[in-house]
Design a protein around this motif. Sequence first.
Motif, PDB file in Angstrom:
ATOM      1  N   LEU A   1      21.811 -18.730  45.117  1.00  0.00           N
ATOM      2  CA  LEU A   1      21.921 -20.096  45.640  1.00  0.00           C
ATOM      3  C   LEU A   1      22.544 -21.024  44.603  1.00  0.00           C
ATOM      4  O   LEU A   1      23.392 -21.863  44.935  1.00  0.00           O
ATOM      5  N   PHE A   2      22.138 -20.878  43.350  1.00  0.00           N
ATOM      6  CA  PHE A   2      22.724 -21.714  42.293  1.00  0.00           C
ATOM      7  C   PHE A   2      24.224 -21.465  42.160  1.00  0.00           C
ATOM      8  O   PHE A   2      25.016 -22.409  42.086  1.00  0.00           O
ATOM      9  N   THR A   3      24.603 -20.200  42.109  1.00  0.00           N
ATOM     10  CA  THR A   3      26.021 -19.858  41.944  1.00  0.00           C
ATOM     11  C   THR A   3      26.868 -20.471  43.046  1.00  0.00           C
ATOM     12  O   THR A   3      27.932 -21.060  42.795  1.00  0.00           O
ATOM     13  N   HIS A   4      26.379 -20.373  44.284  1.00  0.00           N
ATOM     14  CA  HIS A   4      27.139 -20.887  45.432  1.00  0.00           C
ATOM     15  C   HIS A   4      27.183 -22.415  45.436  1.00  0.00           C
ATOM     16  O   HIS A   4      28.253 -23.017  45.588  1.00  0.00           O
ATOM     17  N   THR A   5      26.020 -23.032  45.269  1.00  0.00           N
ATOM     18  CA  THR A   5      25.957 -24.493  45.399  1.00  0.00           C
ATOM     19  C   THR A   5      26.577 -25.218  44.210  1.00  0.00           C
ATOM     20  O   THR A   5      27.132 -26.304  44.364  1.00  0.00           O
ATOM     21  N   PHE A   6      26.504 -24.639  43.010  1.00  0.00           N
ATOM     22  CA  PHE A   6      27.128 -25.297  41.868  1.00  0.00           C
ATOM     23  C   PHE A   6      28.649 -25.272  42.002  1.00  0.00           C
ATOM     24  O   PHE A   6      29.324 -26.239  41.642  1.00  0.00           O
ATOM     25  N   GLY A   7      29.168 -24.178  42.535  1.00  0.00           N
ATOM     26  CA  GLY A   7      30.602 -24.128  42.809  1.00  0.00           C
ATOM     27  C   GLY A   7      31.018 -25.177  43.819  1.00  0.00           C
ATOM     28  O   GLY A   7      32.060 -25.837  43.672  1.00  0.00           O
ATOM     29  N   GLU A   8      30.208 -25.355  44.866  1.00  0.00           N
ATOM     30  CA  GLU A   8      30.499 -26.391  45.873  1.00  0.00           C
ATOM     31  C   GLU A   8      30.400 -27.789  45.265  1.00  0.00           C
ATOM     32  O   GLU A   8      31.169 -28.686  45.637  1.00  0.00           O
ATOM     33  N   TYR A   9      29.449 -27.962  44.354  1.00  0.00           N
ATOM     34  CA  TYR A   9      29.302 -29.256  43.677  1.00  0.00           C
ATOM     35  C   TYR A   9      30.569 -29.614  42.900  1.00  0.00           C
ATOM     36  O   TYR A   9      31.097 -30.727  43.012  1.00  0.00           O
ATOM     37  N   ILE A  10      31.080 -28.660  42.118  1.00  0.00           N
ATOM     38  CA  ILE A  10      32.309 -28.893  41.355  1.00  0.00           C
ATOM     39  C   ILE A  10      33.478 -29.169  42.297  1.00  0.00           C
ATOM     40  O   ILE A  10      34.277 -30.089  42.086  1.00  0.00           O
ATOM     41  N   GLN A  11      33.563 -28.391  43.375  1.00  0.00           N
ATOM     42  CA  GLN A  11      34.668 -28.518  44.325  1.00  0.00           C
ATOM     43  C   GLN A  11      34.666 -29.868  45.021  1.00  0.00           C
ATOM     44  O   GLN A  11      35.726 -30.466  45.271  1.00  0.00           O
ATOM     45  N   ASN A  12      33.493 -30.381  45.353  1.00  0.00           N
ATOM     46  CA  ASN A  12      33.373 -31.612  46.145  1.00  0.00           C
ATOM     47  C   ASN A  12      32.988 -32.827  45.310  1.00  0.00           C
ATOM     48  O   ASN A  12      32.620 -33.868  45.868  1.00  0.00           O
ATOM     49  N   LEU A  13      33.063 -32.701  43.996  1.00  0.00           N
ATOM     50  CA  LEU A  13      32.583 -33.771  43.117  1.00  0.00           C
ATOM     51  C   LEU A  13      33.230 -35.130  43.382  1.00  0.00           C
ATOM     52  O   LEU A  13      32.516 -36.139  43.495  1.00  0.00           O
ATOM     53  N   PRO A  14      34.559 -35.240  43.516  1.00  0.00           N
ATOM     54  CA  PRO A  14      35.151 -36.574  43.733  1.00  0.00           C
ATOM     55  C   PRO A  14      34.660 -37.256  45.009  1.00  0.00           C
ATOM     56  O   PRO A  14      34.284 -38.436  44.980  1.00  0.00           O
ATOM     57  N   SER A  15      34.657 -36.526  46.122  1.00  0.00           N
ATOM     58  CA  SER A  15      34.255 -37.152  47.393  1.00  0.00           C
ATOM     59  C   SER A  15      32.770 -37.475  47.415  1.00  0.00           C
ATOM     60  O   SER A  15      32.350 -38.512  47.952  1.00  0.00           O
ATOM     61  N   MET A  16      31.937 -36.613  46.828  1.00  0.00           N
ATOM     62  CA  MET A  16      30.498 -36.884  46.785  1.00  0.00           C
ATOM     63  C   MET A  16      30.194 -38.106  45.922  1.00  0.00           C
ATOM     64  O   MET A  16      29.347 -38.932  46.260  1.00  0.00           O
ATOM     65  N   GLY A  17      30.905 -38.214  44.792  1.00  0.00           N
ATOM     66  CA  GLY A  17      30.645 -39.323  43.880  1.00  0.00           C
ATOM     67  C   GLY A  17      31.052 -40.679  44.408  1.00  0.00           C
ATOM     68  O   GLY A  17      30.579 -41.703  43.926  1.00  0.00           O
ATOM     69  N   LEU A  18      31.938 -40.696  45.427  1.00  0.00           N
ATOM     70  CA  LEU A  18      32.399 -41.972  45.992  1.00  0.00           C
ATOM     71  C   LEU A  18      31.927 -42.192  47.424  1.00  0.00           C
ATOM     72  O   LEU A  18      32.357 -43.139  48.078  1.00  0.00           O
ATOM     73  N   ARG A  19      31.050 -41.333  47.929  1.00  0.00           N
ATOM     74  CA  ARG A  19      30.636 -41.402  49.340  1.00  0.00           C
ATOM     75  C   ARG A  19      29.700 -42.584  49.584  1.00  0.00           C
ATOM     76  O   ARG A  19      28.704 -42.769  48.894  1.00  0.00           O
ATOM     77  N   ILE A  20      30.035 -43.403  50.587  1.00  0.00           N
ATOM     78  CA  ILE A  20      29.187 -44.521  50.998  1.00  0.00           C
ATOM     79  C   ILE A  20      28.866 -44.469  52.497  1.00  0.00           C
ATOM     80  O   ILE A  20      27.812 -44.874  52.931  1.00  0.00           O
ATOM     81  N   ALA A  21      29.780 -43.969  53.332  1.00  0.00           N
ATOM     82  CA  ALA A  21      29.583 -43.825  54.784  1.00  0.00           C
ATOM     83  C   ALA A  21      29.355 -45.163  55.488  1.00  0.00           C
ATOM     84  O   ALA A  21      28.348 -45.360  56.165  1.00  0.00           O
ATOM     85  N   PRO A  22      30.290 -46.133  55.378  1.00  0.00           N
ATOM     86  CA  PRO A  22      30.098 -47.444  56.013  1.00  0.00           C
ATOM     87  C   PRO A  22      30.108 -47.400  57.538  1.00  0.00           C
ATOM     88  O   PRO A  22      29.578 -48.310  58.179  1.00  0.00           O
ATOM     89  N   LEU A  23      30.717 -46.363  58.119  1.00  0.00           N
ATOM     90  CA  LEU A  23      30.797 -46.273  59.585  1.00  0.00           C
ATOM     91  C   LEU A  23      29.575 -45.605  60.188  1.00  0.00           C
ATOM     92  O   LEU A  23      29.461 -45.509  61.416  1.00  0.00           O
ATOM     93  N   TYR A  24      28.660 -45.121  59.348  1.00  0.00           N
ATOM     94  CA  TYR A  24      27.459 -44.436  59.838  1.00  0.00           C
ATOM     95  C   TYR A  24      26.238 -45.079  59.190  1.00  0.00           C
ATOM     96  O   TYR A  24      25.837 -44.680  58.089  1.00  0.00           O
ATOM     97  N   PRO A  25      25.648 -46.085  59.842  1.00  0.00           N
ATOM     98  CA  PRO A  25      24.540 -46.831  59.227  1.00  0.00           C
ATOM     99  C   PRO A  25      23.392 -45.954  58.746  1.00  0.00           C
ATOM    100  O   PRO A  25      22.819 -46.207  57.684  1.00  0.00           O
ATOM    101  N   GLU A  26      23.043 -44.911  59.530  1.00  0.00           N
ATOM    102  CA  GLU A  26      21.919 -44.066  59.135  1.00  0.00           C
ATOM    103  C   GLU A  26      22.245 -43.278  57.854  1.00  0.00           C
ATOM    104  O   GLU A  26      21.371 -43.016  57.025  1.00  0.00           O
TER     105      GLU A  26
END
Length: 500
Positions: A277-302
């Motif tokens: 699980l660590f190997t898979h998710t850490f790779g996804e973390y590195i891959q998606n780091l820019p979008s995750m770090g800037l995610r706010i979701a203004p069009l989805y209040p919840e």
Amino acid sequence: MKDVSKVFWISIVIAIVFVAWGVISPEHLGSVMDVTKSFFLTKFGWFYQLSATFFFVFAIFLIFSRYGKIKLGKDDDVPEFSRPTWFAMLFSAGMGIGLLFFGVSEPISHFVSPPIGEGGTPEAARLALRYTYLHWGFHAWAIYAVIALALAYYKFRKDLPGLMSATLYPIFKERVKGPIGITIDVVAVFATIFGVAASLGLGAQQINGGLNYVFGIPNTFTTQLIIIGIVTILFILSASTGIQKGIKYLSNANMTLAIIIFFLVLFLGPTVFVLNLFTHTFGEYIQNLPSMGLRIAPLYPERLVWVQGWTIFYWAWWIAWAPFVGTFIARVSKGRTVREFVLAVLIIPAVVCAVWFAVFGGTAIHFDYNEGTNIAGQTLETALFYMYEQLPLTNVLVIVTLILISTFFITSADSATFVLGMKTTYGSLNPNTFVKTTWGIILALSAVVLMASGGLSAMQTAIIVSAFPLTLVLFMMCFSLVKDFQKEIKEKKKKMKPNL
């Protein structure tokens, strides 16, 4: 008391007013803080997101820049502490109690209530760990690295006081010694008080939760007051011994106990599942780091509510902790180069934090998803102990964990009193016992007031509000660093140029 600055007296007066407000009218303080938190999260969430990403990018830039060979000290200075001891101090001051409090509770919370999609699914499990890595990973340590780098550079290479205001000398010149500098240092003091007080409150709650879980001791505010009182006495005693004894020895003890608990949970639990699980998710973390770090979701209040309650809160928390952790890291980092320093502070702790959360959070997710346990249904402070029930050697794990939470508690508070002492005694590397004891008492009282006026919500408010002006100071610190680094490189080239 000639060694005590104006920042000390101004900060003490404001702190006393805050504590008195909480004692006299905790409900009113709590309601004011709720309104304030809502305002900052709604209006300035974007600001915290962009700021955290900027500091991360800036730290990466420093690693690969021509400034990497600049030493944090004179050219012939050598490090004061060995690397193992240095790393132990980083973790004890920077992430101690939080790793235990949130190690299980955050990933399992995201698993049942993910930022996107349905809870309790394989996708939710992956998102749970990815976003936990985000909150405790490169962005957090980049914030620490930037402020610590500036403090160490100006203290040990430029011989300026170890104060936040001193790092802005290239911008304000002599004016940093007047009202501008005092204001900056007072802001840093209060960010430290609120950031550390929140962690002390969490530590007291988890110690109480563990004692209740094992020994049936009532989980009440009164019990938590007693815990804070006992630990306050212990960390004040530790603080009086100085950084070379109390903090150093406790930091090494913390690291040893943390390693023991880590490997016990890894090997007693679903080892292969967790490592995969660590190997898979850490790779996804590195891959998606820019979008995750800037995610706010203004069009989805919840989804926006989730981002505000978790990601933005964390960015504010790390910024609020930055003067404390940054000052402490700077104090123990003399003699390192810029490149070595940023690499060590940014990458190694972030990876270790990710592994920690994968082991603790992944184990909890395994039990809830595959065996139908209800770790997610526990409170934040008891989820860890409930997970231990699913493992062999439960009592050993619980006892060692309670000891570690207590020593982390003492070390964090001990380090904080040292840092607050530095900030209020003109940057002294050895603030006197009176000053450290005073700040120890203020920290304890602030933690109690925050707990009485709204618990975790009040702590979040104090952190978010104090982090806002401090973020502006951090931007100016980055500018000062680059300005002086460029100046130093030019002077070096000029010296190396042969005379014709």
